[in-house]
Design a protein around this motif. Sequence first.
Motif, short mmCIF file in Angstrom:
data_model
loop_
_atom_site.label_atom_id
_atom_site.label_comp_id
_atom_site.label_asym_id
_atom_site.label_seq_id
_atom_site.Cartn_x
_atom_site.Cartn_y
_atom_site.Cartn_z
N UNK A 1 0.80 -1.21 0.00
CA UNK A 1 0.00 0.00 0.00
C UNK A 1 0.84 1.27 0.00
N UNK A 2 2.13 1.15 0.25
CA UNK A 2 3.02 2.31 0.24
C UNK A 2 2.87 3.07 -1.08
N UNK A 3 2.89 4.39 -0.99
CA UNK A 3 2.66 5.17 -2.20
C UNK A 3 3.50 6.44 -2.21
N UNK A 4 3.65 7.02 -3.37
CA UNK A 4 4.39 8.26 -3.54
C UNK A 4 3.66 9.13 -4.54
N UNK A 5 3.64 10.43 -4.29
CA UNK A 5 2.99 11.36 -5.21
C UNK A 5 3.84 12.59 -5.45
N UNK B 1 -0.97 20.15 -11.36
CA UNK B 1 -0.90 18.78 -11.85
C UNK B 1 -0.49 17.85 -10.73
N UNK B 2 -1.08 16.66 -10.68
CA UNK B 2 -0.82 15.73 -9.59
C UNK B 2 -0.74 14.32 -10.15
N UNK B 3 0.24 13.54 -9.68
CA UNK B 3 0.37 12.14 -10.09
C UNK B 3 0.78 11.33 -8.88
N UNK B 4 0.18 10.14 -8.72
CA UNK B 4 0.47 9.29 -7.57
C UNK B 4 0.43 7.83 -7.98
N UNK B 5 1.30 7.05 -7.40
CA UNK B 5 1.31 5.62 -7.65
C UNK B 5 1.52 4.84 -6.36
N UNK B 6 1.10 3.57 -6.36
CA UNK B 6 1.42 2.67 -5.27
C UNK B 6 1.90 1.35 -5.87
N UNK B 7 1.99 0.31 -5.07
CA UNK B 7 2.56 -0.95 -5.53
C UNK B 7 1.53 -2.08 -5.47
N UNK B 8 0.26 -1.71 -5.69
CA UNK B 8 -0.81 -2.69 -5.68
C UNK B 8 -0.82 -3.51 -6.96
N UNK B 9 -0.10 -3.08 -7.97
CA UNK B 9 0.13 -3.83 -9.20
C UNK B 9 -1.21 -4.29 -9.78
N UNK C 1 4.76 -0.81 -9.95
CA UNK C 1 4.13 0.46 -9.61
C UNK C 1 2.81 0.59 -10.36
N UNK C 2 1.75 1.00 -9.66
CA UNK C 2 0.43 1.16 -10.26
C UNK C 2 0.02 2.63 -10.21
#
Length: 368
Positions: free
Chosen positions: A61-65, A79-87, A98-99
């Motif tokens: 669930x860790x994420x970065x934006x 503008x905003x972009x964020x991903x996590x590792x839920x694949x 990264x998803x």
Amino acid sequence: MMIRNKLALAVMVAGISAQASAVDLGEYNGTSFSIGGYVKAEGIFTDPDNDDSSFEGSVRQSRVNFSAAREVEGHKVRGFIEGDFWDNNTQDDGSYALRLRHAYVNVDNVTLGQTWNGQFFANAPFDVEMINFFGLGIGTIAGNGAVIRPDLVMHYANKGFRLTLQDPVNTDADVPDMVGAYTYRTQSGHAFNVALTGREVDTRDGDSEFGVAFSAAAKFKFGDSALALSGYTGEGNNVYSGWGYLGATGGSGVADVNLATGDLVKTTGFSAGISHKFTPKLRGSLRYGQVKADEVAASMTEDTLKLTTVNLIYTYLPNLDIGIEFRDQNAGNRPPSCGSPSAGAVCSDSSSLRPAGQQVEVMAMYKF
């Protein structure tokens, strides 16, 4: 008054999406940059009603934006972009890709891109805090986490009103799925929302019908305590609420129609929750939600999905939370006949397809 209300909404939504702790990276050529997110470690003990107990640990669930904002010819642009590792949401050996979670641009009152749907904004800011990552909001029109961020969403928000057009779940639909909502906030901290949703539903016989649902939500603030209430009813919203003719099967498999007759299935849900801040560092909440379908498949043993959650969260250090949550769910979100394409079910070795029974989650989250 208007500025205060807008600020309250911004802070509340930021807390939900874990963007509140973003680090300001500074300004370059008139553009302000920031980075945020969190690292979350979790362990989930599952005690199913009809199977063996199990344990699963993860940091997926860790994420970065990342965000960039500036003023262009008098217009505020972000503008905003964020991903996590839920694949792809399947259990694996720990190597997760990264998803994409969010990717949008905001210009004044308009937001366009992949981000929260209109149902989310009509409910989540008015609910209590939950640790559970999947299936937030059971009992509301936004209970299905599988479609919480459509591929393309457009929001227009102004003075409490929000109009949303989003990529339709029905790929053959002639119009976008739609949400119209209004939010009212008081100076004392209370908040109220009403919303109307509409979408074109595939009746599985080569035709379609337009389904409409109505929702009301409120949050009352009393010092260190808050009471959250919501209710909804209507047709065509099952895929968003996460319960329908086929139960709670994830994705679009819940079925908004009776597969035998092609008629729209009506669902009605409600939720109630209370949260309290016991000390400056310790907070907790208790929540109950349920949603009922007026028609279900013969293979279903339940016509109502019920979920109870209780949690405690302790802020050990600034931006570092340690928490525990108990969950009791009466029906699983894996269909009885999983694997039958004709049933329209979505089946996979998915870590989100939880069985009926109880769960206890312990977690540690560091926000940055």
